[in-house]
Design a protein around this motif. Structure first.
Motif, PDB file in Angstrom:
ATOM      1  N   ASN A  70      -3.306  25.838   1.855  1.00 51.80           N
ATOM      2  CA  ASN A  70      -3.193  24.663   2.733  1.00 51.80           C
ATOM      3  C   ASN A  70      -1.751  24.231   3.002  1.00 51.80           C
ATOM      4  OD1 ASN A  70      -6.126  23.873   3.045  1.00 51.80           O
ATOM      5  ND2 ASN A  70      -5.949  23.953   0.814  1.00 51.80           N
ATOM      6  N   LEU A  71      -0.791  25.056   2.625  1.00 50.85           N
ATOM      7  CA  LEU A  71       0.607  24.665   2.774  1.00 50.85           C
ATOM      8  C   LEU A  71       0.997  24.457   4.236  1.00 50.85           C
ATOM      9  CD1 LEU A  71       3.265  24.105   1.328  1.00 50.85           C
ATOM     10  CD2 LEU A  71       3.799  26.562   1.495  1.00 50.85           C
ATOM     11  N   GLY A  72       0.346  25.198   5.128  1.00 53.28           N
ATOM     12  CA  GLY A  72       0.675  25.089   6.542  1.00 53.28           C
ATOM     13  C   GLY A  72       0.498  23.693   7.097  1.00 53.28           C
ATOM     14  N   SER A  73      -0.422  22.914   6.514  1.00 52.25           N
ATOM     15  CA  SER A  73      -0.628  21.550   7.004  1.00 52.25           C
ATOM     16  C   SER A  73       0.586  20.661   6.739  1.00 52.25           C
ATOM     17  CB  SER A  73      -1.870  20.934   6.334  1.00 52.25           C
ATOM     18  OG  SER A  73      -1.684  20.808   4.927  1.00 52.25           O
ATOM     19  N   ILE A  74       1.412  21.081   5.789  1.00 52.72           N
ATOM     20  CA  ILE A  74       2.650  20.347   5.485  1.00 52.72           C
ATOM     21  C   ILE A  74       3.823  20.896   6.292  1.00 52.72           C
ATOM     22  CG2 ILE A  74       4.305  19.734   3.678  1.00 52.72           C
ATOM     23  CD1 ILE A  74       1.596  18.361   3.393  1.00 52.72           C
ATOM     24  N   THR A  75       3.953  22.208   6.324  1.00 49.10           N
ATOM     25  CA  THR A  75       5.138  22.811   6.949  1.00 49.10           C
ATOM     26  C   THR A  75       5.091  22.800   8.475  1.00 49.10           C
ATOM     27  OG1 THR A  75       4.123  25.016   6.811  1.00 49.10           O
ATOM     28  CG2 THR A  75       5.527  24.311   4.960  1.00 49.10           C
ATOM     29  N   GLU A  76       3.900  22.814   9.053  1.00 50.05           N
ATOM     30  CA  GLU A  76       3.810  22.873  10.522  1.00 50.05           C
ATOM     31  C   GLU A  76       4.487  21.679  11.199  1.00 50.05           C
ATOM     32  OE1 GLU A  76       0.507  23.236  14.127  1.00 50.05           O
ATOM     33  OE2 GLU A  76      -0.110  23.457  12.025  1.00 50.05           O
ATOM     34  N   PRO A  77       4.159  20.427  10.819  1.00 52.30           N
ATOM     35  CA  PRO A  77       4.852  19.313  11.475  1.00 52.30           C
ATOM     36  C   PRO A  77       6.345  19.251  11.154  1.00 52.30           C
ATOM     37  CG  PRO A  77       3.416  18.524   9.708  1.00 52.30           C
ATOM     38  CD  PRO A  77       3.100  19.962   9.903  1.00 52.30           C
TER      39      PRO A  77
ATOM     40  N   LYS B 153      13.046  21.621   2.644  1.00 48.27           N
ATOM     41  CA  LYS B 153      13.810  22.826   2.290  1.00 48.27           C
ATOM     42  C   LYS B 153      12.978  24.083   2.494  1.00 48.27           C
ATOM     43  CE  LYS B 153      16.944  21.010  -1.269  1.00 48.27           C
ATOM     44  NZ  LYS B 153      17.285  21.089  -2.720  1.00 48.27           N
ATOM     45  N   ALA B 154      11.752  24.057   1.979  1.00 46.22           N
ATOM     46  CA  ALA B 154      10.881  25.227   2.092  1.00 46.22           C
ATOM     47  C   ALA B 154      10.617  25.568   3.550  1.00 46.22           C
ATOM     48  CB  ALA B 154       9.577  24.969   1.352  1.00 46.22           C
ATOM     49  N   THR B 155      10.367  24.541   4.356  1.00 42.99           N
ATOM     50  CA  THR B 155      10.089  24.783   5.769  1.00 42.99           C
ATOM     51  C   THR B 155      11.293  25.376   6.469  1.00 42.99           C
ATOM     52  OG1 THR B 155       8.549  22.918   5.789  1.00 42.99           O
ATOM     53  CG2 THR B 155       9.313  23.724   7.917  1.00 42.99           C
ATOM     54  N   CYS B 156      12.481  24.864   6.156  1.00 42.27           N
ATOM     55  CA  CYS B 156      13.706  25.418   6.741  1.00 42.27           C
ATOM     56  C   CYS B 156      13.839  26.901   6.415  1.00 42.27           C
ATOM     57  CB  CYS B 156      14.932  24.658   6.238  1.00 42.27           C
ATOM     58  SG  CYS B 156      15.079  22.968   6.851  1.00 42.27           S
ATOM     59  N   ASP B 157      13.513  27.263   5.196  1.00 49.41           N
ATOM     60  CA  ASP B 157      13.611  28.667   4.793  1.00 49.41           C
ATOM     61  C   ASP B 157      12.558  29.528   5.484  1.00 49.41           C
ATOM     62  OD1 ASP B 157      15.781  28.236   3.156  1.00 49.41           O
ATOM     63  OD2 ASP B 157      14.589  28.028   1.317  1.00 49.41           O
TER      64      ASP B 157
ATOM     65  N   PHE C 135       0.872  -1.170   0.000  1.00 44.64           N
ATOM     66  CA  PHE C 135       0.000   0.000   0.000  1.00 44.64           C
ATOM     67  C   PHE C 135       0.909   1.220   0.000  1.00 44.64           C
ATOM     68  CE2 PHE C 135      -2.857  -3.069   2.130  1.00 44.64           C
ATOM     69  CZ  PHE C 135      -3.989  -2.924   1.332  1.00 44.64           C
ATOM     70  N   SER C 136       0.644   2.172  -0.872  1.00 42.56           N
ATOM     71  CA  SER C 136       1.489   3.355  -0.973  1.00 42.56           C
ATOM     72  C   SER C 136       0.692   4.597  -0.599  1.00 42.56           C
ATOM     73  CB  SER C 136       2.037   3.493  -2.402  1.00 42.56           C
ATOM     74  OG  SER C 136       2.914   4.598  -2.494  1.00 42.56           O
ATOM     75  N   VAL C 137       1.113   5.260   0.478  1.00 48.89           N
ATOM     76  CA  VAL C 137       0.496   6.506   0.930  1.00 48.89           C
ATOM     77  C   VAL C 137       1.500   7.620   0.676  1.00 48.89           C
ATOM     78  CG1 VAL C 137      -0.530   7.750   2.877  1.00 48.89           C
ATOM     79  CG2 VAL C 137      -0.759   5.257   2.726  1.00 48.89           C
ATOM     80  N   ARG C 138       1.138   8.575  -0.167  1.00 47.01           N
ATOM     81  CA  ARG C 138       2.097   9.608  -0.540  1.00 47.01           C
ATOM     82  C   ARG C 138       1.540  11.000  -0.265  1.00 47.01           C
ATOM     83  NH1 ARG C 138       5.146   8.405  -6.117  1.00 47.01           N
ATOM     84  NH2 ARG C 138       6.585   9.854  -5.105  1.00 47.01           N
ATOM     85  N   LEU C 139       2.284  11.755   0.536  1.00 44.79           N
ATOM     86  CA  LEU C 139       1.949  13.135   0.866  1.00 44.79           C
ATOM     87  C   LEU C 139       3.232  13.948   0.881  1.00 44.79           C
ATOM     88  CD1 LEU C 139      -0.501  12.394   3.808  1.00 44.79           C
ATOM     89  CD2 LEU C 139      -1.152  13.463   1.662  1.00 44.79           C
ATOM     90  N   ALA C 140       3.156  15.210   0.494  1.00 45.61           N
ATOM     91  CA  ALA C 140       4.357  16.050   0.475  1.00 45.61           C
ATOM     92  C   ALA C 140       5.046  16.004   1.824  1.00 45.61           C
ATOM     93  CB  ALA C 140       3.976  17.488   0.131  1.00 45.61           C
ATOM     94  N   GLY C 141       6.356  15.788   1.787  1.00 46.79           N
ATOM     95  CA  GLY C 141       7.130  15.742   3.020  1.00 46.79           C
ATOM     96  C   GLY C 141       6.845  14.531   3.880  1.00 46.79           C
ATOM     97  N   ASN C 142       6.238  13.498   3.292  1.00 42.42           N
ATOM     98  CA  ASN C 142       5.827  12.305   4.049  1.00 42.42           C
ATOM     99  C   ASN C 142       5.216  12.683   5.401  1.00 42.42           C
ATOM    100  OD1 ASN C 142       9.057  12.315   3.717  1.00 42.42           O
ATOM    101  ND2 ASN C 142       8.628  11.924   5.889  1.00 42.42           N
ATOM    102  N   VAL C 143       4.302  13.668   5.336  1.00 36.19           N
ATOM    103  CA  VAL C 143       3.613  14.154   6.532  1.00 36.19           C
ATOM    104  C   VAL C 143       2.391  13.282   6.786  1.00 36.19           C
ATOM    105  CG1 VAL C 143       2.264  16.056   7.494  1.00 36.19           C
ATOM    106  CG2 VAL C 143       4.406  16.531   6.279  1.00 36.19           C
ATOM    107  N   ALA C 144       2.271  12.776   7.995  1.00 38.66           N
ATOM    108  CA  ALA C 144       1.110  11.957   8.346  1.00 38.66           C
ATOM    109  C   ALA C 144      -0.093  12.861   8.622  1.00 38.66           C
ATOM    110  CB  ALA C 144       1.417  11.102   9.569  1.00 38.66           C
ATOM    111  N   SER C 145      -1.271  12.342   8.364  1.00 43.01           N
ATOM    112  CA  SER C 145      -2.514  13.069   8.618  1.00 43.01           C
ATOM    113  C   SER C 145      -3.561  12.062   9.068  1.00 43.01           C
ATOM    114  CB  SER C 145      -2.989  13.767   7.338  1.00 43.01           C
ATOM    115  OG  SER C 145      -3.365  12.801   6.363  1.00 43.01           O
TER     116      SER C 145
END
Length: 265
Positions: A103-110, A83-87, A42-52
């Motif tokens: 909705n980018l914050g849902s990726i960068t926050e964790p 990289k984006a989050t670090c910046d 099973f492949s679950v793919r989200l930017a930054g391998n962020v769980a939700s």
């Protein structure tokens, strides 16, 4: 790879070995990295391998209902989301205001939590420091494992009871190698049924030594045997012999996972 044969073999049902949470990065498709085919994972793919919550529900289904025996959280080097989050953190910017992506914050926050936890780097702490970025990505993988355990009583219970394993890994986009992390996986990549131990690097097979015990191998083989019996009992034809999905050589040390210090990386 004979996809037609795999289509026929999996048409009546699926019994994947593992569920992999990985990034949407086009360079890191789990099936290709691990030399797998239809019906294997099973492949679950989200930017930054962020769980939700949705990803967690998918993993619960994969393990509790469909019988997957392993969860892999797969990060990778040079991750754009990291990289984006670090910046953003370095410049004190709000990701949504800076980009207009609602909705980018849902990726960068964790991921920003991992940035704060990386305390080794005292100099440049932005995307120009590749080592810093990759250390943040590694911490983020470990944080994601903890998040999965904390937010899914179902998966946590299965892990603690030895019904499933969970492991973190990093894929190097430059070398093509996947390395499982100490404390949550093996020292190397192991064939799940105890055949030749190999690394899969850009389509080439390389022998790879793994340190393991007889008990470790028995635990893995029992899990794989149980999984295969379920698959065969459901009438699913076994695919032609080839390497099976990789698993760590021992069940993860959950105390080690939860006990890592904030400065790990």
């Amino acid at each position: 790879r004979d996809l037609s044969t795999q289509v026929d073999a999996t048409a009546a049902g699926q019994h994947p070995m593992a569920v992999v949470l990985s990034c949407i990065d086009s360079r890191s498709p789990a099936e290709i990295l691990f030399d797998l085919g239809l019906g294997d994972i099973f492949s679950v793919r989200l930017a930054g391998n962020v769980a939700s919550a949705k990803a967690l529900g998918s993993m619960e289904f994969a393990c509790k209902v469909a019988g997957a025996k392993l969860i892999v959280v797969l990060g990778h080097t040079s991750c754009g989301a990291v990289k984006a989050t670090c910046d953003f953190v370095s410049k004190g910017l709000d990701p949504v205001e800076a980009t207009g992506l609602t909705n980018l914050g849902s990726i960068t926050e964790p991921i920003s939590e991992a940035v704060a936890m990386e305390t080794r780097t005292t100099g440049v702490r932005d995307s120009s420091n590749h080592d810093f970025v990759d250390r943040v990505a590694t911490i983020h993988v470990r944080n994601t494992i903890r998040w999965i355990e904390e937010h899914s009583p179902v998966l946590r219970s299965m892990i603690m009871n030895g019904e499933i394993g969970i492991a973190g890994a990093m894929y190097d986009v430059s070398s093509g190698k996947v390395e499982f992390m100490g404390g949550v996986g093996a020292a190397g990549v192991q064939d799940a049924v105890g055949n030749t131990v190999q690394e899969h690097v850009h389509g080439q097979d390389h022998d790879h030594e793994v340190v393991e015990t007889a008990d470790d191998r028995k635990v893995i083989r029992d899990k794989i045997t149980s999984h295969d019996q379920v698959a065969q009992g459901a009438g699913q034809e076994r695919l032609p012999p080839r390497r099976r999905p990789v698993v760590p050589n021992q069940l993860p040390d959950q105390a080690a996972i939860r006990g890592r210090s904030a400065g790990d990386g």
